[in-house]
Design an enzyme around this catalytic site. Sequence first.
Site, mmCIF file in Angstrom:
data_model
loop_
_atom_site.group_PDB
_atom_site.id
_atom_site.type_symbol
_atom_site.label_atom_id
_atom_site.label_comp_id
_atom_site.label_asym_id
_atom_site.label_seq_id
_atom_site.Cartn_x
_atom_site.Cartn_y
_atom_site.Cartn_z
ATOM 1 N N ALA A 18 -2.789 -50.389 9.427
ATOM 2 C CA ALA A 18 -2.978 -49.242 8.532
ATOM 3 C C ALA A 18 -4.453 -48.854 8.445
ATOM 4 O O ALA A 18 -4.919 -48.382 7.419
ATOM 5 C CB ALA A 18 -2.428 -49.571 7.152
ATOM 6 N N ARG A 24 -6.000 -35.911 10.584
ATOM 7 C CA ARG A 24 -5.165 -34.704 10.647
ATOM 8 C C ARG A 24 -4.402 -34.428 9.346
ATOM 9 O O ARG A 24 -3.856 -33.350 9.160
ATOM 10 C CB ARG A 24 -4.177 -34.808 11.823
ATOM 11 C CG ARG A 24 -4.814 -34.436 13.147
ATOM 12 C CD ARG A 24 -3.832 -34.582 14.279
ATOM 13 N NE ARG A 24 -3.660 -35.981 14.671
ATOM 14 C CZ ARG A 24 -2.667 -36.430 15.430
ATOM 15 N NH1 ARG A 24 -1.730 -35.594 15.842
ATOM 16 N NH2 ARG A 24 -2.590 -37.706 15.748
ATOM 17 N N GLY A 89 -9.094 -50.083 18.864
ATOM 18 C CA GLY A 89 -7.787 -50.087 19.517
ATOM 19 C C GLY A 89 -6.796 -50.993 18.822
ATOM 20 O O GLY A 89 -7.154 -51.808 17.973
ATOM 21 N N GLY A 150 3.120 -44.069 24.981
ATOM 22 C CA GLY A 150 3.101 -45.053 26.052
ATOM 23 C C GLY A 150 4.498 -45.148 26.654
ATOM 24 O O GLY A 150 5.490 -45.085 25.931
ATOM 25 N N ARG A 326 11.239 -37.842 -19.157
ATOM 26 C CA ARG A 326 9.936 -38.326 -18.682
ATOM 27 C C ARG A 326 9.855 -39.845 -18.849
ATOM 28 O O ARG A 326 10.727 -40.456 -19.459
ATOM 29 C CB ARG A 326 8.833 -37.593 -19.438
ATOM 30 C CG ARG A 326 8.735 -36.108 -19.033
ATOM 31 C CD ARG A 326 7.805 -35.360 -19.954
ATOM 32 N NE ARG A 326 6.546 -36.040 -20.097
ATOM 33 C CZ ARG A 326 5.726 -35.905 -21.139
ATOM 34 N NH1 ARG A 326 6.045 -35.098 -22.134
ATOM 35 N NH2 ARG A 326 4.595 -36.560 -21.187
ATOM 36 N N LYS A 344 10.628 -38.150 -23.907
ATOM 37 C CA LYS A 344 9.584 -39.015 -23.338
ATOM 38 C C LYS A 344 9.475 -40.280 -24.176
ATOM 39 O O LYS A 344 9.461 -40.196 -25.398
ATOM 40 C CB LYS A 344 8.244 -38.271 -23.348
ATOM 41 C CG LYS A 344 7.122 -39.084 -22.758
ATOM 42 C CD LYS A 344 5.784 -38.852 -23.437
ATOM 43 C CE LYS A 344 5.666 -39.651 -24.703
ATOM 44 N NZ LYS A 344 4.277 -39.724 -25.226
ATOM 45 N N ASN A 370 22.746 -37.024 -34.748
ATOM 46 C CA ASN A 370 22.895 -35.676 -34.209
ATOM 47 C C ASN A 370 21.595 -34.912 -34.438
ATOM 48 O O ASN A 370 21.177 -34.715 -35.576
ATOM 49 C CB ASN A 370 24.049 -34.974 -34.919
ATOM 50 C CG ASN A 370 24.333 -33.627 -34.276
ATOM 51 O OD1 ASN A 370 25.168 -33.508 -33.388
ATOM 52 N ND2 ASN A 370 23.609 -32.606 -34.707
ATOM 53 N N ALA A 373 19.437 -28.160 -32.795
ATOM 54 C CA ALA A 373 18.663 -27.319 -31.867
ATOM 55 C C ALA A 373 17.254 -27.089 -32.406
ATOM 56 O O ALA A 373 17.070 -26.859 -33.591
ATOM 57 C CB ALA A 373 19.366 -25.990 -31.669
ATOM 58 N N ARG A 433 11.859 -25.992 -47.861
ATOM 59 C CA ARG A 433 12.084 -24.590 -47.543
ATOM 60 C C ARG A 433 11.416 -23.755 -48.614
ATOM 61 O O ARG A 433 11.497 -24.103 -49.787
ATOM 62 C CB ARG A 433 13.586 -24.305 -47.605
ATOM 63 C CG ARG A 433 14.171 -23.872 -46.289
ATOM 64 C CD ARG A 433 15.634 -23.636 -46.435
ATOM 65 N NE ARG A 433 16.364 -24.454 -45.486
ATOM 66 C CZ ARG A 433 17.677 -24.570 -45.477
ATOM 67 N NH1 ARG A 433 18.406 -24.001 -46.407
ATOM 68 N NH2 ARG A 433 18.261 -25.301 -44.567
HETATM 69 C C1 UD1 Z 1 0.236 -46.143 20.245
HETATM 70 C C2 UD1 Z 1 0.675 -46.969 21.449
HETATM 71 C C3 UD1 Z 1 1.635 -46.132 22.296
HETATM 72 C C4 UD1 Z 1 2.809 -45.676 21.471
HETATM 73 C C5 UD1 Z 1 2.323 -44.934 20.229
HETATM 74 C C6 UD1 Z 1 3.487 -44.667 19.299
HETATM 75 C C7 UD1 Z 1 -1.213 -48.436 22.015
HETATM 76 C C8 UD1 Z 1 -2.346 -48.635 22.919
HETATM 77 N N1 UD1 Z 1 -0.490 -47.340 22.232
HETATM 78 O O1 UD1 Z 1 -0.509 -45.067 20.746
HETATM 79 O O2 UD1 Z 1 2.102 -46.896 23.405
HETATM 80 O O3 UD1 Z 1 3.666 -44.852 22.242
HETATM 81 O O4 UD1 Z 1 1.374 -45.731 19.489
HETATM 82 O O5 UD1 Z 1 3.081 -43.852 18.250
HETATM 83 O O6 UD1 Z 1 -0.961 -49.261 21.160
HETATM 84 N N2 UD1 Z 1 -4.761 -48.543 14.599
HETATM 85 C C9 UD1 Z 1 -5.601 -49.387 13.921
HETATM 86 N N3 UD1 Z 1 -6.789 -49.719 14.460
HETATM 87 C C10 UD1 Z 1 -7.180 -49.279 15.694
HETATM 88 C C11 UD1 Z 1 -6.311 -48.417 16.384
HETATM 89 C C12 UD1 Z 1 -5.106 -48.070 15.822
HETATM 90 O O7 UD1 Z 1 -5.273 -49.827 12.815
HETATM 91 O O8 UD1 Z 1 -8.275 -49.658 16.123
HETATM 92 C C13 UD1 Z 1 -3.475 -48.172 13.996
HETATM 93 C C14 UD1 Z 1 -3.437 -46.707 13.645
HETATM 94 O O9 UD1 Z 1 -3.806 -46.515 12.291
HETATM 95 C C15 UD1 Z 1 -1.980 -46.371 13.841
HETATM 96 C C16 UD1 Z 1 -1.527 -47.319 14.946
HETATM 97 O O10 UD1 Z 1 -2.469 -48.375 14.968
HETATM 98 O O11 UD1 Z 1 -1.187 -46.633 12.696
HETATM 99 C C17 UD1 Z 1 -1.443 -46.645 16.311
HETATM 100 O O12 UD1 Z 1 -2.706 -46.187 16.709
HETATM 101 P P1 UD1 Z 1 -2.897 -44.836 17.511
HETATM 102 O O13 UD1 Z 1 -4.331 -44.713 17.841
HETATM 103 O O14 UD1 Z 1 -2.251 -43.725 16.788
HETATM 104 O O15 UD1 Z 1 -2.099 -45.149 18.844
HETATM 105 P P2 UD1 Z 1 -1.471 -44.125 19.855
HETATM 106 O O16 UD1 Z 1 -2.516 -43.634 20.767
HETATM 107 O O17 UD1 Z 1 -0.643 -43.132 19.163
#
Ligand code: UD1
Length: 461
Positions: A18, A24, A89, A150, A326, A344, A370, A373, A433
């Site tokens: 995460a 985006r 990555g 991928g 609420r 609430k 009761n 209104a 009243r």
């Molecule tokens: C990745 C997969 C791809 C797959 C796709 C599905 C790899 C190399 N590729 O690609 O095969 O089809 O997801 O959606 O794994 N994240 C981190 N730290 C990082 C990089 C990523 O926490 O350094 C998390 C991102 O927040 C995200 C997830 O890993 O939740 C995927 O990362 P993202 O960069 O979106 O991978 P894709 O290029 O979409």
Amino acid sequence: MENVASMTDSSLMILVLAAGMGTRMKSKHPKVMHAIGSKPMVGHVLDLGNSLGAVNCSVVVGPDMEQVESVVTSHFSSAQIFVQNDRLGTAHAVLSAKEALKGHEGYVLVLYGDTPLLTKDALNGLYSELKNGADVGVLGFNAEDPTGYGRLLVDDNGQLEAIREQKDANTEELQVKICNSGVMGFRTAHMLSLLEKVGNDNANGEYYLTDVVELARQQGLKAVATVCSEQDVLGVNDRVQLSEAERIFQNRKREDVQRNGATLIAPETVFFAADTKIGQDVIIEPNVVFGPGVTVGDDVHIYSHCHFEGAVIEAHSKVGPFARLRPGAEIGEGCKVGNFVEVKKAQVSKGAKINHLTYIGDAEIGEEANIGAGTITCNYDGFNKNITKIGANCFVGSNSSLIAPVTLGDGSFIGSGSVISENVPADALAITRAEKKVYEQWAARFRRSQQRLKDKKAGLK
Ligand code: UD1
Ligand code: CA
């Protein structure tokens, strides 16, 4: 925590990625905090881990994501949080949780925090493969449009050979329609040594988690793919995908609610939260919204156009049309809460009726009372919220203001139009009243004099 597992599985670790900033989304908040069914996306993923009985859970977040950390612990109290400072990555992200992986024996399922629709069945399918002997497993799907994903490269024996990222794929590999969802599973025995072999010699210069497949095969280990629906692994990258995921979530929830014995007259107009609980033989009319934390007992009828949040409605009650409950509204058994009524933080006891145009806040209402209104509990004096207690069998006449703190004794009777600022004893009548005054023929004289003035003006023109 909703999905309290009936059985725990100490060999299973859930690892949630995460760390993504989610640019985006164009948001001040981390992507995984955005909600589906009023629950942050990362909460969906963690609850899924809980439902599989996972005891161990690690979450990799980005720097400055305290917000995410608190949601994580509210869904999975024992979760360990790891911060990935540089986003190098998916393999690098997984290695951020190395300390947790080192100490774990068994299996690890890697999930993305932005993939909230994953189902227990799909994840269990992958997990079973690991338990049946696979060293690495990947959850794949048949992509309608595989661009950007991928690709899963499978050999003649149906074993997974490699995962090729779009940017690194050749023309032939680009023809492959089965894609990597991102969900991967590992047997821990080889996981760390494989991860440490992953390099970044690729189009993105990133450490790809997906490279583990090829590395595993080179060592004679077993890699397999299981397949789920594209919907299950929808990833949310922007607000359009967020609403698409919400749509799918709502449809699933509507179906669940109906299959569990509630009638939805127009399901497409009813919106639930992930934690909404609806009993049997409940009827829900069109245009009703359930915010988080709502429980509805059996045989309740919800009329159209209601909004609920943090409320309990017990069996056999009738609520709406146009009612708003609420947080802290507790509607007891067999109550009626009618049109344009807002409740609430109030306990409404069995059989009480609040049928029209009323505000009940910070109150206790006794059985069978009761409320007429236009009754208002004046709970706020500009500084404090004060409590109104209305005893059992009380009758509050229409258009009364109850100025809290105030207590109406059991069986007391409030004359309509009263402003009650002091306690009323049980079985008493309280009425405030102004004295009525009648001036005979006043209205007729008034009309005549006004008409004369009007005629005079017209004559002058
Ligand atoms: C990745 C997969 C791809 C797959 C796709 C599905 C790899 C190399 N590729 O690609 O095969 O089809 O997801 O959606 O794994 N994240 C981190 N730290 C990082 C990089 C990523 O926490 O350094 C998390 C991102 O927040 C995200 C997830 O890993 O939740 C995927 O990362 P993202 O960069 O979106 O991978 P894709 O290029 O979409
Ligand atoms: Ca992605």
